[in-house]
Design a protein around this motif. Structure first.
Motif, PDB file in Angstrom:
ATOM      1  N   LEU A  37       6.296  16.865  17.239  1.00 34.68           N
ATOM      2  CA  LEU A  37       7.012  15.928  16.387  1.00 34.68           C
ATOM      3  C   LEU A  37       6.649  16.137  14.915  1.00 34.68           C
ATOM      4  CD1 LEU A  37       8.856  13.492  15.985  1.00 34.68           C
ATOM      5  CD2 LEU A  37       6.865  12.032  16.386  1.00 34.68           C
ATOM      6  N   ILE A  38       5.379  16.279  14.646  1.00 31.82           N
ATOM      7  CA  ILE A  38       4.941  16.508  13.268  1.00 31.82           C
ATOM      8  C   ILE A  38       5.518  17.810  12.736  1.00 31.82           C
ATOM      9  CG2 ILE A  38       2.924  17.020  11.826  1.00 31.82           C
ATOM     10  CD1 ILE A  38       1.391  14.986  13.597  1.00 31.82           C
ATOM     11  N   ASN A  39       5.495  18.847  13.552  1.00 29.48           N
ATOM     12  CA  ASN A  39       6.071  20.126  13.140  1.00 29.48           C
ATOM     13  C   ASN A  39       7.560  19.976  12.846  1.00 29.48           C
ATOM     14  OD1 ASN A  39       6.020  23.084  12.782  1.00 29.48           O
ATOM     15  ND2 ASN A  39       7.352  23.040  14.571  1.00 29.48           N
ATOM     16  N   HIS A  40       8.251  19.259  13.709  1.00 28.26           N
ATOM     17  CA  HIS A  40       9.684  19.045  13.531  1.00 28.26           C
ATOM     18  C   HIS A  40       9.969  18.288  12.237  1.00 28.26           C
ATOM     19  CE1 HIS A  40      13.845  18.433  14.645  1.00 28.26           C
ATOM     20  NE2 HIS A  40      13.700  17.134  14.413  1.00 28.26           N
ATOM     21  N   ARG A  41       9.131  17.323  11.920  1.00 28.74           N
ATOM     22  CA  ARG A  41       9.333  16.515  10.717  1.00 28.74           C
ATOM     23  C   ARG A  41       8.943  17.265   9.448  1.00 28.74           C
ATOM     24  NH1 ARG A  41       9.958  10.791  11.186  1.00 28.74           N
ATOM     25  NH2 ARG A  41      10.140  11.072   8.951  1.00 28.74           N
ATOM     26  N   LEU A  42       7.913  18.110   9.515  1.00 27.65           N
ATOM     27  CA  LEU A  42       7.419  18.790   8.315  1.00 27.65           C
ATOM     28  C   LEU A  42       8.113  20.118   8.037  1.00 27.65           C
ATOM     29  CD1 LEU A  42       3.571  18.176   8.577  1.00 27.65           C
ATOM     30  CD2 LEU A  42       5.246  16.933   7.207  1.00 27.65           C
ATOM     31  N   ALA A  43       8.702  20.726   9.034  1.00 26.32           N
ATOM     32  CA  ALA A  43       9.311  22.052   8.857  1.00 26.32           C
ATOM     33  C   ALA A  43      10.330  22.107   7.724  1.00 26.32           C
ATOM     34  CB  ALA A  43       9.928  22.520  10.170  1.00 26.32           C
ATOM     35  N   PRO A  44      11.194  21.100   7.550  1.00 24.92           N
ATOM     36  CA  PRO A  44      12.188  21.189   6.481  1.00 24.92           C
ATOM     37  C   PRO A  44      11.655  20.869   5.081  1.00 24.92           C
ATOM     38  CG  PRO A  44      12.717  19.375   7.992  1.00 24.92           C
ATOM     39  CD  PRO A  44      11.470  20.015   8.477  1.00 24.92           C
ATOM     40  N   LEU A  45      10.427  20.428   4.968  1.00 25.06           N
ATOM     41  CA  LEU A  45       9.908  20.000   3.670  1.00 25.06           C
ATOM     42  C   LEU A  45       9.966  21.066   2.572  1.00 25.06           C
ATOM     43  CD1 LEU A  45       6.915  17.594   4.303  1.00 25.06           C
ATOM     44  CD2 LEU A  45       9.154  17.095   3.372  1.00 25.06           C
ATOM     45  N   PRO A  46       9.578  22.314   2.813  1.00 21.11           N
ATOM     46  CA  PRO A  46       9.645  23.286   1.722  1.00 21.11           C
ATOM     47  C   PRO A  46      11.044  23.416   1.120  1.00 21.11           C
ATOM     48  CG  PRO A  46       8.299  24.164   3.491  1.00 21.11           C
ATOM     49  CD  PRO A  46       8.928  22.892   3.990  1.00 21.11           C
ATOM     50  N   GLU A  48      13.430  21.127   1.192  1.00 25.79           N
ATOM     51  CA  GLU A  48      13.748  19.871   0.520  1.00 25.79           C
ATOM     52  C   GLU A  48      13.052  19.773  -0.829  1.00 25.79           C
ATOM     53  OE1 GLU A  48      12.839  16.724   3.267  1.00 25.79           O
ATOM     54  OE2 GLU A  48      14.340  17.409   4.706  1.00 25.79           O
ATOM     55  N   ILE A  49      11.804  20.211  -0.881  1.00 29.76           N
ATOM     56  CA  ILE A  49      11.071  20.192  -2.145  1.00 29.76           C
ATOM     57  C   ILE A  49      11.709  21.146  -3.144  1.00 29.76           C
ATOM     58  CG2 ILE A  49       8.870  20.789  -3.242  1.00 29.76           C
ATOM     59  CD1 ILE A  49       7.511  19.678  -0.679  1.00 29.76           C
ATOM     60  N   ALA A  50      12.091  22.320  -2.695  1.00 29.13           N
ATOM     61  CA  ALA A  50      12.754  23.285  -3.580  1.00 29.13           C
ATOM     62  C   ALA A  50      14.054  22.701  -4.128  1.00 29.13           C
ATOM     63  CB  ALA A  50      13.019  24.593  -2.843  1.00 29.13           C
ATOM     64  N   ALA A  51      14.811  22.010  -3.303  1.00 31.29           N
ATOM     65  CA  ALA A  51      16.060  21.396  -3.759  1.00 31.29           C
ATOM     66  C   ALA A  51      15.783  20.319  -4.805  1.00 31.29           C
ATOM     67  CB  ALA A  51      16.820  20.820  -2.571  1.00 31.29           C
ATOM     68  N   LEU A  52      14.759  19.521  -4.589  1.00 32.07           N
ATOM     69  CA  LEU A  52      14.400  18.488  -5.560  1.00 32.07           C
ATOM     70  C   LEU A  52      13.961  19.095  -6.891  1.00 32.07           C
ATOM     71  CD1 LEU A  52      12.478  15.952  -3.293  1.00 32.07           C
ATOM     72  CD2 LEU A  52      14.708  15.627  -4.374  1.00 32.07           C
ATOM     73  N   VAL A  53      13.200  20.172  -6.805  1.00 29.17           N
ATOM     74  CA  VAL A  53      12.748  20.836  -8.034  1.00 29.17           C
ATOM     75  C   VAL A  53      13.949  21.383  -8.793  1.00 29.17           C
ATOM     76  CG1 VAL A  53      11.471  22.833  -8.910  1.00 29.17           C
ATOM     77  CG2 VAL A  53      10.427  21.339  -7.203  1.00 29.17           C
ATOM     78  N   GLN A  54      14.892  21.981  -8.081  1.00 32.10           N
ATOM     79  CA  GLN A  54      16.091  22.506  -8.726  1.00 32.10           C
ATOM     80  C   GLN A  54      16.879  21.404  -9.414  1.00 32.10           C
ATOM     81  OE1 GLN A  54      16.951  25.369  -9.502  1.00 32.10           O
ATOM     82  NE2 GLN A  54      15.808  26.711  -8.157  1.00 32.10           N
ATOM     83  N   LYS A  55      16.972  20.244  -8.795  1.00 31.14           N
ATOM     84  CA  LYS A  55      17.680  19.113  -9.400  1.00 31.14           C
ATOM     85  C   LYS A  55      16.965  18.619 -10.650  1.00 31.14           C
ATOM     86  CE  LYS A  55      19.905  17.115  -5.338  1.00 31.14           C
ATOM     87  NZ  LYS A  55      19.994  15.917  -4.490  1.00 31.14           N
ATOM     88  N   ALA A  56      15.634  18.673 -10.627  1.00 36.11           N
ATOM     89  CA  ALA A  56      14.845  18.136 -11.729  1.00 36.11           C
ATOM     90  C   ALA A  56      14.799  19.082 -12.931  1.00 36.11           C
ATOM     91  CB  ALA A  56      13.422  17.853 -11.263  1.00 36.11           C
ATOM     92  N   LEU A  57      15.023  20.370 -12.714  1.00 40.61           N
ATOM     93  CA  LEU A  57      14.977  21.322 -13.818  1.00 40.61           C
ATOM     94  C   LEU A  57      16.177  21.113 -14.734  1.00 40.61           C
ATOM     95  CD1 LEU A  57      13.929  24.609 -11.981  1.00 40.61           C
ATOM     96  CD2 LEU A  57      12.523  23.158 -13.440  1.00 40.61           C
ATOM     97  N   PRO A  58      15.937  21.242 -16.045  1.00 39.83           N
ATOM     98  CA  PRO A  58      17.082  21.104 -16.972  1.00 39.83           C
ATOM     99  C   PRO A  58      18.077  22.220 -16.776  1.00 39.83           C
ATOM    100  CG  PRO A  58      15.071  21.705 -18.138  1.00 39.83           C
ATOM    101  CD  PRO A  58      14.699  21.503 -16.714  1.00 39.83           C
TER     102      PRO A  58
END
Length: 60
Positions: A37-46, A48-58
């Motif tokens: 379960l933890i693996n299933h929940r954490l696997a998409p994080l990288p 998702e984080i990359a997408a958030l960083v892209q949104k935050a960049l000017p």
């Protein structure tokens, strides 16, 4: 799924197969289920984080 994760699942299965005590088997199976379960929940994080960083960049 990475080879490292597959190796971990295999190790859980080996431990379950080696033990003769039903209570111990149940505990190992519960730990394996929790790890899955933890693996299933954490696997998409990288991604998702990359997408958030892209949104935050000017935008240029």
């Amino acid at each position: 799924m990475t080879q490292q994760i597959r190796d971990i699942w295999k190790r859980f299965d080996e431990l379950i197969g080696k033990t003769e005590n039903d209570d111990t088997k149940l505990i190992i199976e519960a730990l394996k289920a929790q790890a899955e379960l933890i693996n299933h929940r954490l696997a998409p994080l990288p991604a998702e984080i990359a997408a958030l960083v892209q949104k935050a960049l000017p935008k240029q």
